[in-house]
Enzyme design. Structure first.
Site, PDB file in Angstrom:
ATOM      1  N   CYS A 180       8.786  14.602  -9.996  1.00  0.00           N
ATOM      2  CA  CYS A 180       7.486  14.494  -9.332  1.00  0.00           C
ATOM      3  C   CYS A 180       7.376  13.260  -8.444  1.00  0.00           C
ATOM      4  CB  CYS A 180       6.373  14.600 -10.359  1.00  0.00           C
ATOM      5  SG  CYS A 180       6.271  16.286 -11.031  1.00  0.00           S
ATOM      6  N   ASP A 181       6.193  13.106  -7.864  1.00  0.00           N
ATOM      7  CA  ASP A 181       5.973  12.345  -6.642  1.00  0.00           C
ATOM      8  C   ASP A 181       6.724  11.012  -6.491  1.00  0.00           C
ATOM      9  OD1 ASP A 181       4.051  14.357  -6.905  1.00  0.00           O
ATOM     10  OD2 ASP A 181       2.773  13.386  -5.467  1.00  0.00           O
ATOM     11  N   LYS A 182       6.416  10.022  -7.315  1.00  0.00           N
ATOM     12  CA  LYS A 182       6.998   8.682  -7.113  1.00  0.00           C
ATOM     13  C   LYS A 182       8.326   8.516  -7.807  1.00  0.00           C
ATOM     14  CE  LYS A 182       3.581   8.564  -4.934  1.00  0.00           C
ATOM     15  NZ  LYS A 182       3.134   9.727  -5.645  1.00  0.00           N
ATOM     16  N   CYS A 224       4.418  21.035  -8.607  1.00  0.00           N
ATOM     17  CA  CYS A 224       3.409  21.969  -8.096  1.00  0.00           C
ATOM     18  C   CYS A 224       3.920  22.771  -6.902  1.00  0.00           C
ATOM     19  CB  CYS A 224       2.129  21.217  -7.768  1.00  0.00           C
ATOM     20  SG  CYS A 224       1.369  20.477  -9.227  1.00  0.00           S
ATOM     21  N   GLU A 267      -4.239   8.498  -3.360  1.00  0.00           N
ATOM     22  CA  GLU A 267      -4.334   9.757  -2.631  1.00  0.00           C
ATOM     23  C   GLU A 267      -5.781  10.229  -2.632  1.00  0.00           C
ATOM     24  OE1 GLU A 267       0.075  11.735  -3.258  1.00  0.00           O
ATOM     25  OE2 GLU A 267      -1.602  12.531  -4.400  1.00  0.00           O
ATOM     26  N   SER A 297      -2.548  13.575  -0.702  1.00  0.00           N
ATOM     27  CA  SER A 297      -1.622  14.440  -1.416  1.00  0.00           C
ATOM     28  C   SER A 297      -0.892  15.312  -0.400  1.00  0.00           C
ATOM     29  CB  SER A 297      -2.399  15.337  -2.384  1.00  0.00           C
ATOM     30  OG  SER A 297      -1.632  16.452  -2.766  1.00  0.00           O
TER      31      SER A 297
END
Length: 552
Positions: free
Chosen positions: A119-121, A191, A442, A468
């Site tokens: 996921c993101d980071k 996601c 975000e 996001s």
């Protein structure tokens, strides 16, 4: 081998004894020791399956003659952290992840590393660590989530965020929202759309740091487990050939990643992460390069949130190799760059083709001739701002409106709930940058609420925070300099005329230089919002967004 420092010679008997206390045999100790960096935890849906990925990786390592040694990193789910204090820690966690991997890899001299993010980071944090440590490394993510289905319609996490706005506008009942939340996220994985996590996993492929399929094979597919086993085998080959991250992370490989980024219409957060990674790799990647690559790269994939296709659709259409093969037809891809397959890009994509032209367009017939991200400049953002142009409706590519200014996300969300946002407004959310936030939150909650209320084509939003990857609409982030450092965004007032011209890459306020300087002379730098702990230290050390929000 690097690990010889803890296992060879009489003086290393104490070290070997400690390894044996863990349960390692002499033959395991004498084999190459491979660090398996697993960000598994039970707080992120994209990470809940990473124990299975790690198990498969370790199977591959053992089959190839290595000894896997697993350790963990932290991880934050941006969706769960959204719209509260937790989001201030999300971007800041990237540096902690990079530092923790570096710390472990220096304290225990692994011969090579397999990184397991999702996921993101976590992905950029691990990539930064890989470039910094520079020992043979390969990436294998946990894979994307499938989209949900409600009453025959595709739904996903962003549907739920926008559903909140529909409830606020009395366009949806709370009962219907409950039905939506129950099925929008059907299981494990990052996601489902081209949001930040999936963008970065796809770009890991494009950079050459992950095997083909890493960014697109769904989390629940058996092919994901097989790919993890292959990654475990492949790391021993990279060790044997002494192929290191900085052999792969060249200026040309970054240009490949930027081209794929533009073709996919990837998350605006990729600008921050690619800049930060380039810094670790010693590569100069000026913000202007993003526009240069965008101008020559066609937009081939109209993925959610911009369109109606998802990552699983991209996978079925041929994935990132098919996109790169198509881009290579106009010599947009550098084919001689080395990758973790042990081969060059040209060899990896030579037999690839698009399997569904409805999902990946041909280069002769793209969705549009230029890429999905655009950097804007002007008196509001002399050092740049970022917009996901591919997710902006044509009606608002050029937008003129009057400012409605807020000094935090919370103020903005309350105003939206109170019905204070009207047509022709440019919502300004400031003091949310890397320093001022701190942590550059975000703004998905306000942007999704605005879309859900039916105002997505009638208002614009600018911020020194970020968005996001699921945000859509005329939403411009990363405004630099940020408000906390005295940028022009700090000087804006309600009613100021804001001019947004995305095709011409402009972001301006209709004020004279004299008026701007007069306001600047009256501006008082606010007190830090957080005055202790990690976030305070972060706020004192972090650079502006145009530099990648790196620590100095």
């Amino acid at each position: 081998m690097r690990s010889d420092i803890i296992k060879k010679g009489v003086e290393r008997a104490p070290h070997r004894s400690l390894l044996k206390a863990i349960g390692y045999t002499d033959w395991e100790i004498n084999s190459p020791i491979i660090g398996v960096v697993n960000s598994y935890n039970e707080s992120i849906p994209g990470h809940i399956n990473l124990d299975k990925i790690a198990s498969a990786v370790k199977t591959g390592i053992r089959k190839a003659g290595g000894t896997p040694v697993e350790f963990s990193t932290i991880g934050i789910c941006d969706g769960i952290a959204m719209n509260h204090l937790g989001m201030k820690y999300s971007l800041a966690s990237r540096e902690l992840i990079a530092d923790s991997v570096e710390t472990m890899a220096m304290a225990f001299p692994f011969d090579a590393l397999v990184m397991i993010p999702n996921c993101d980071k976590i992905i950029p944090g691990m990539l930064m660590a890989a470039a910094r440590i520079n020992i043979p490394t390969i990436f294998i993510s946990g894979g994307p989530m499938l989209y949900g289905i409600l009453k025959g319609k595709d739904v996903n996490l962003i549907s739920v965020f926008e559903g909140v706005g529909e409830v606020l506008a009395n366009k949806m009942s709370e009962k219907d929202l409950k039905e939506l939340e129950d099925c929008a996220c059907p299981g494990c994985g990052s996601c489902a759309g081209m949001y930040t996590a999936n963008s970065m996993n796809c770009l890991s492929e494009a950079l050459g740091m992950a095997l083909p399929g890493n960014g697109t094979i769904p989390a629940v597919n058996a092919a994901r487990i097989r790919l993890a086993k292959e990654a475990g085998v492949k790391i021993l080959e990279l060790l044997e050939k002494d192929i290191k991250p900085r052999d792969i992370l060249t200026k040309k490989s970054f240009l490949n990643a930027l081209a794929v980024n533009m073709a996919l219409g990837a998350s605006s957060n990729t600008v921050l992460h690619l800049k930060a990674l380039a810094n670790e790799a010693g590569i100069e990647l000026d913000l202007s390069v993003f526009n240069e690559v965008s101008q020559k790269t066609p937009y081939l994939c109209n993925l959610n949130p911009a369109g109606h296709h998802y990552i699983q659709d991209l996978n079925e259409a041929g994935g990132i190799p098919a996109v790169m093969k198509e881009l290579s037809k106009k010599e947009i891809i550098n084919l001689e760059e080395l990758t973790v397959t042990g081969k060059k890009v040209a060899e990896n994509i030579k037999d690839k083709e698009i399997l569904n032209l409805n999902i990946i367009k041909s280069i002769e017939s793209p969705y549009r001739e230029t890429g999905g991200l655009t950097i804007l400049y002007g008196n509001i953002a002399p050092q740049g701002a970022v917009v996901k142009e591919a997710a902006v409706d044509k009606e608002v590519l050029q937008f003129k409106g009057y400012a409605k200014v807020f000094n935090s996300e919370e103020e903005t969300v309350k105003a939206i709930k109170d019905g204070l946002i009207k047509e022709k407004m440019v919502v300004v959310i400031r003091y949310e940058g890397p320093q001022g936030g701190p942590g550059m939150r975000e703004m998905l909650t306000p942007t999704a609420a605005i879309v859900g209320m039916g105002l997505g084509k009638k208002v614009a939003l600018i911020t020194d925070g970020r968005f996001s990857g699921g945000t859509r609409g005329a939403c411009i982030g990363h405004v630099s300099p940020e408000a906390a450092s005295g940028g022009v965004i700090a000087l804006l007032r309600d009613g100021d005329e804001i001019i947004i011209d995305i095709p011409h890459k402009k972001l301006d306020v209709n004020l004279s230089e004299e008026e701007i300087e007069d306001r600047r002379s009256r501006w008082i730098k606010p007190e830090p919002k957080i005055k202790k702990g990690y976030l305070y230290r972060y706020s004192q050390m972090v650079s502006s967004a145009d530099e990648g929000a790196i620590l100095k």
